[in-house]
Design a protein around this motif. Structure first.
Motif, PDB file in Angstrom:
ATOM      1  N   ALA A  39      35.801 115.466 -48.720  1.00 54.77           N
ATOM      2  CA  ALA A  39      36.046 114.757 -47.471  1.00 54.77           C
ATOM      3  C   ALA A  39      36.080 113.249 -47.693  1.00 54.77           C
ATOM      4  O   ALA A  39      36.931 112.538 -47.143  1.00 54.77           O
ATOM      5  N   PHE A  40      35.169 112.737 -48.526  1.00 53.02           N
ATOM      6  CA  PHE A  40      35.130 111.295 -48.763  1.00 53.02           C
ATOM      7  C   PHE A  40      36.245 110.835 -49.684  1.00 53.02           C
ATOM      8  O   PHE A  40      36.632 109.663 -49.632  1.00 53.02           O
ATOM      9  N   ARG A  41      36.768 111.709 -50.523  1.00 56.63           N
ATOM     10  CA  ARG A  41      37.909 111.308 -51.348  1.00 56.63           C
ATOM     11  C   ARG A  41      39.106 110.959 -50.479  1.00 56.63           C
ATOM     12  O   ARG A  41      39.919 110.104 -50.832  1.00 56.63           O
ATOM     13  N   GLY A  42      39.205 111.623 -49.345  1.00 55.64           N
ATOM     14  CA  GLY A  42      40.294 111.312 -48.426  1.00 55.64           C
ATOM     15  C   GLY A  42      39.942 110.283 -47.384  1.00 55.64           C
ATOM     16  O   GLY A  42      40.832 109.723 -46.737  1.00 55.64           O
ATOM     17  N   ALA A  43      38.639 110.004 -47.214  1.00 54.95           N
ATOM     18  CA  ALA A  43      38.214 109.129 -46.125  1.00 54.95           C
ATOM     19  C   ALA A  43      37.844 107.729 -46.577  1.00 54.95           C
ATOM     20  O   ALA A  43      38.006 106.766 -45.816  1.00 54.95           O
ATOM     21  N   ALA A  44      37.320 107.574 -47.791  1.00 58.93           N
ATOM     22  CA  ALA A  44      36.837 106.269 -48.254  1.00 58.93           C
ATOM     23  C   ALA A  44      37.987 105.386 -48.722  1.00 58.93           C
ATOM     24  O   ALA A  44      39.035 105.881 -49.165  1.00 58.93           O
ATOM     25  N   GLU A  45      37.768 104.084 -48.639  1.00 59.39           N
ATOM     26  CA  GLU A  45      38.789 103.128 -49.026  1.00 59.39           C
ATOM     27  C   GLU A  45      38.962 103.095 -50.545  1.00 59.39           C
ATOM     28  O   GLU A  45      38.017 103.354 -51.283  1.00 59.39           O
ATOM     29  N   PRO A  46      40.167 102.779 -51.037  1.00 62.75           N
ATOM     30  CA  PRO A  46      40.355 102.590 -52.479  1.00 62.75           C
ATOM     31  C   PRO A  46      39.394 101.526 -52.999  1.00 62.75           C
ATOM     32  O   PRO A  46      39.216 100.479 -52.382  1.00 62.75           O
ATOM     33  N   GLY A  47      38.784 101.810 -54.134  1.00 61.00           N
ATOM     34  CA  GLY A  47      37.842 100.874 -54.722  1.00 61.00           C
ATOM     35  C   GLY A  47      36.407 101.072 -54.280  1.00 61.00           C
ATOM     36  O   GLY A  47      35.492 100.496 -54.882  1.00 61.00           O
ATOM     37  N   ALA A  48      36.189 101.868 -53.236  1.00 58.64           N
ATOM     38  CA  ALA A  48      34.820 102.132 -52.787  1.00 58.64           C
ATOM     39  C   ALA A  48      34.146 103.112 -53.743  1.00 58.64           C
ATOM     40  O   ALA A  48      34.812 103.868 -54.460  1.00 58.64           O
ATOM     41  N   THR A  49      32.823 103.098 -53.755  1.00 54.36           N
ATOM     42  CA  THR A  49      32.034 104.040 -54.539  1.00 54.36           C
ATOM     43  C   THR A  49      31.156 104.833 -53.586  1.00 54.36           C
ATOM     44  O   THR A  49      30.466 104.253 -52.743  1.00 54.36           O
ATOM     45  N   VAL A  50      31.201 106.152 -53.709  1.00 48.19           N
ATOM     46  CA  VAL A  50      30.460 107.046 -52.814  1.00 48.19           C
ATOM     47  C   VAL A  50      29.579 107.958 -53.651  1.00 48.19           C
ATOM     48  O   VAL A  50      30.041 108.553 -54.628  1.00 48.19           O
ATOM     49  N   ALA A  51      28.313 108.070 -53.274  1.00 47.97           N
ATOM     50  CA  ALA A  51      27.375 108.962 -53.958  1.00 47.97           C
ATOM     51  C   ALA A  51      26.812 109.944 -52.948  1.00 47.97           C
ATOM     52  O   ALA A  51      26.352 109.545 -51.874  1.00 47.97           O
ATOM     53  N   VAL A  52      26.831 111.218 -53.315  1.00 45.05           N
ATOM     54  CA  VAL A  52      26.364 112.293 -52.431  1.00 45.05           C
ATOM     55  C   VAL A  52      25.098 112.897 -53.014  1.00 45.05           C
ATOM     56  O   VAL A  52      25.045 113.226 -54.201  1.00 45.05           O
ATOM     57  N   GLY A  53      24.069 113.035 -52.189  1.00 44.23           N
ATOM     58  CA  GLY A  53      22.825 113.660 -52.618  1.00 44.23           C
ATOM     59  C   GLY A  53      22.939 115.168 -52.653  1.00 44.23           C
ATOM     60  O   GLY A  53      24.014 115.740 -52.468  1.00 44.23           O
ATOM     61  N   HIS A  54      21.819 115.838 -52.864  1.00 45.33           N
ATOM     62  CA  HIS A  54      21.832 117.291 -52.903  1.00 45.33           C
ATOM     63  C   HIS A  54      21.705 117.849 -51.490  1.00 45.33           C
ATOM     64  O   HIS A  54      21.279 117.167 -50.555  1.00 45.33           O
ATOM     65  N   ALA A  55      22.085 119.112 -51.310  1.00 45.47           N
ATOM     66  CA  ALA A  55      22.036 119.758 -50.002  1.00 45.47           C
ATOM     67  C   ALA A  55      20.636 120.282 -49.721  1.00 45.47           C
ATOM     68  O   ALA A  55      20.000 120.878 -50.593  1.00 45.47           O
ATOM     69  N   VAL A  56      20.150 120.042 -48.500  1.00 44.20           N
ATOM     70  CA  VAL A  56      18.827 120.513 -48.088  1.00 44.20           C
ATOM     71  C   VAL A  56      18.957 121.179 -46.718  1.00 44.20           C
ATOM     72  O   VAL A  56      19.944 120.977 -46.001  1.00 44.20           O
ATOM     73  N   GLY A  57      17.955 121.941 -46.353  1.00 41.78           N
ATOM     74  CA  GLY A  57      17.932 122.561 -45.041  1.00 41.78           C
ATOM     75  C   GLY A  57      17.507 121.584 -43.971  1.00 41.78           C
ATOM     76  O   GLY A  57      16.978 120.507 -44.261  1.00 41.78           O
ATOM     77  N   PRO A  58      17.711 121.923 -42.691  1.00 38.38           N
ATOM     78  CA  PRO A  58      17.382 120.996 -41.608  1.00 38.38           C
ATOM     79  C   PRO A  58      15.893 120.830 -41.370  1.00 38.38           C
ATOM     80  O   PRO A  58      15.462 119.881 -40.717  1.00 38.38           O
ATOM     81  N   GLY A  59      15.057 121.737 -41.884  1.00 42.29           N
ATOM     82  CA  GLY A  59      13.621 121.653 -41.645  1.00 42.29           C
ATOM     83  C   GLY A  59      12.911 120.817 -42.691  1.00 42.29           C
ATOM     84  O   GLY A  59      13.185 120.943 -43.889  1.00 42.29           O
ATOM     85  N   GLY A  60      12.005 119.949 -42.250  1.00 40.59           N
ATOM     86  CA  GLY A  60      11.204 119.167 -43.180  1.00 40.59           C
ATOM     87  C   GLY A  60      11.794 117.808 -43.461  1.00 40.59           C
ATOM     88  O   GLY A  60      12.771 117.688 -44.197  1.00 40.59           O
ATOM     89  N   TRP A  61      11.206 116.760 -42.870  1.00 34.74           N
ATOM     90  CA  TRP A  61      11.759 115.423 -43.026  1.00 34.74           C
ATOM     91  C   TRP A  61      11.687 114.923 -44.466  1.00 34.74           C
ATOM     92  O   TRP A  61      12.501 114.086 -44.872  1.00 34.74           O
TER      93      TRP A  61
END
Length: 419
Positions: free
Chosen positions: A241-263
């Motif tokens: 999704a971010f490959r198509g959404a972020a601007e050229p030259g931007a850097t995007v880092a995605v964390g790991h997936a977690v469940g909705p419970g537990g802050w």
């Protein structure tokens, strides 16, 4: 209300506990401070957005020459930094006179911190005060309250504040964030993006995922709730999704997936994204850069880099350099005398399952050229690189080489403290 000033930051208890001594820039103490962060890196002040108070332990200044130190101060001043605070007494016995001289000449506030106080404690206190001042000052501004609550909550989560589940749930609800049943949450950190537009476009591409997002000095931080209806691997879905959404030259880092419970899990994925972004900006990629579009990576893609630098690059540099020399010394000696790309060839080959087809395609060379490189590598190292017993050691050493090489010159980031 006016922004928090440097004078007010110096009055905070954690800052006072560090016994700050003002060495330069007394006339600029009333300039606004947009954010406080720490960094061990000493080049690339162009990543600053202006208004930051930079905290550093001085490791990178110990062996630097006089002109390098002066240039460092000039770059910070040119980017509009609010000030520089340097811990003295450990790595740095005293403030280098050329740093003080250049700061005085440019009117840049320069502080010597004479007592060791964890930078995270200083940054947390100052940034909480900055966010609180910003929130109270925006109550008369026509803009959604949700944005303000999102920024405050994201800052607390990413900085590891001591929170509790009911508080986080209440604050998330106030910001309009309601992860649905089965949703998978992922932290995302962006650099070089103009505002939060890229996040909003990615959310639409993901079918309306829930989101907390805010723009901070130097980066954009977001927590995405990917609906259970989105099929497949949520990390790859968010990256796409971010490959198509972020601007050229931007850097995007995605964390790991977690469940909705537990802050705590929310905090962990945000912190992983932010640490990964720092590495993506400072460590050269193992593979050739994509000529167009954003760089989108993930915490798991840089898992080895994160482990090698746990505790900071400076604390691991000597160990990593020794590992590289022990394992890849013969390749490095060859590359010093010849124009070649053997170490990167080795790493790309190992990262992609020793597939000649994939490796050749990524390196943009023919398979015959690849075979010649691999034969040269094996001849120099005196081993077979597809030996299962050697894969871990070789890949770790090649990765460590990139880390040491990429952060040897080290660059200042326009990011908050990375823990």
């Amino acid at each position: 209300m006016p922004a928090l000033t440097l004078r007010e930051v110096l009055a905070l208890d954690p800052v006072r506990a560090a016994r700050p001594e003002l060495l330069a820039g007394e006339g600029a103490l009333d300039r606004p401070v947009r954010w406080v962060h720490s960094s061990e890196v000493y080049e690339g002040a162009n990543f600053l957005d202006g208004g930051e108070l930079l905290l550093t332990n001085g490791f990178g200044l110990t062996d630097a020459g006089d002109e390098v130190r002066r240039r460092y101060v000039r770059e910070l001043a040119a980017r509009g930094a609010a000030g520089l605070a340097v811990e003295v007494g450990r790595a740095l016995p005293g403030m280098p006179p050329e740093v003080t001289d250049e700061a005085c000449r440019l009117g840049l506030p320069l502080l010597a911190l004479h007592r060791v106080v964890p930078f995270v404690r200083i940054a947390e206190a100052a940034n909480r005060a900055i966010v609180a001042r910003g929130l109270s000052g925006r109550r008369t501004v026509v803009r959604p309250w949700g944005d303000d609550h999102a920024a405050a909550l994201l800052a607390d989560l990413a900085d590891g504040q001591a929170l509790n589940q009911p508080e986080v749930e209440a604050r998330a609800a106030l910001a309009g964030f309601h992860p649905g049943p089965g949703a998978r949450l992922l932290g995302v950190s962006l650099h070089g993006s103009r505002g939060v537009g890229a996040v909003d476009r990615a959310v639409r591409a993901l079918g309306g995922a829930g989101v907390l997002r805010a723009a901070f000095p130097g980066d954009v931080l977001a927590l995405l709730a990917v609906p259970a209806a989105v099929p497949g691997d949520p990390v790859r879905a968010v990256q796409e999704a971010f490959r198509g959404a972020a601007e050229p030259g931007a850097t995007v880092a995605v964390g790991h997936a977690v469940g909705p419970g537990g802050w705590l899990h929310w905090s962990e994925t945000l912190r992983a994204a932010r640490t990964t972004l720092e590495l993506a900006l400072t460590v050269p990629s193992a593979e050739p850069a994509v000529p167009e579009g954003p760089l989108v990576t993930s915490a798991r893609a840089l898992a080895l880099e994160r482990e090698l630098t746990r505790g900071g690059v400076a604390a691991n540099r000597e160990r990593l350099a020794a590992l590289v020399q022990h394992t890849l010394g013969a390749l490095l000696a060859w590359e010093a005398a010849h124009s070649s790309d053997l170490v990167r060839t080795l790493e790309v080959h190992l990262r992609h399952g020793c597939s000649p087809t994939r490796t050749a395609a990524l390196l943009h060379i023919g398979r015959q050229s690849l075979y010649q490189r691999l034969e040269r590598i094996e001849s120099l190292l005196g081993l077979e690189i597809d030996d299962p017993d050697l894969l871990g050691e070789l890949l770790t050493a090649a990765c460590a080489h990139r880390v040491v090489r990429g952060t040897g010159a080290t660059r200042v980031r326009g990011l908050r403290t990375v823990a």
